[in-house]
Design a protein around this motif. Sequence first.
Motif: not given
Length: 214
Positions: A34-46
């Motif tokens: 859900k957070l990835v879709l909101l941010r729409a950033e290529p890479k994330t680390i959570i």
Amino acid sequence: MTIAYSCIANGREVLAELTLTGGSYQEAAATVLKLVLLRAEPKTIIQMGSSVYHTLFIDGITYLCASDNALDTVTPSAFLKNVSETFLRSPLMSQEHFSPSNAVATDFQQVLGKYMMKYNKNQEDSSISALKSQVTDVKNVMTQNIDKILEREERLDIFTDRTDDLQTTAKESQNTRKILGRIWWKHFKKIIVITMAILLSIIIILLSTNVIPT
């Protein structure tokens, strides 16, 4: 580091997923998607709980994996890159909207499993290599310490030998002085005896010749 969970999702809909170790990752993975879709950033680390979720977002498809080490970002990144390249080359991509069919789930469970085993094995090999390197370093340090100890013992032996030589020389010198002292005292006693005898003879001669009146 161990990759314990991974999945491929179209938006928030999971197409394929695989868990290698015990534990529940689906709920946390849903939150991350859900957070990835909101941010729409290529890479994330959570960070979520004790796990670290790494994602790669390409054309609406999210590739996700969960690891147990926040310090290592290179291995998860390489894992996700390999998975995405394999997925994009797959003929299943031509299916409409990537429907979560059994074919997609089965096929990419195998893909996820292959790459998870590969990168986890590489980490184990790296850990073994690091352990071997540490053992070698410890062995080298111990060898150097032993060499230093042996060198110190050799120097101590040389010093001890020299000390013994000096002590022996000192004892010999002391013995020589004692012997010389005894010889000198013996000669001194002889001189005294001879001198007394000469003096006594002179006195007797003088008395017998009336030089010294009796």
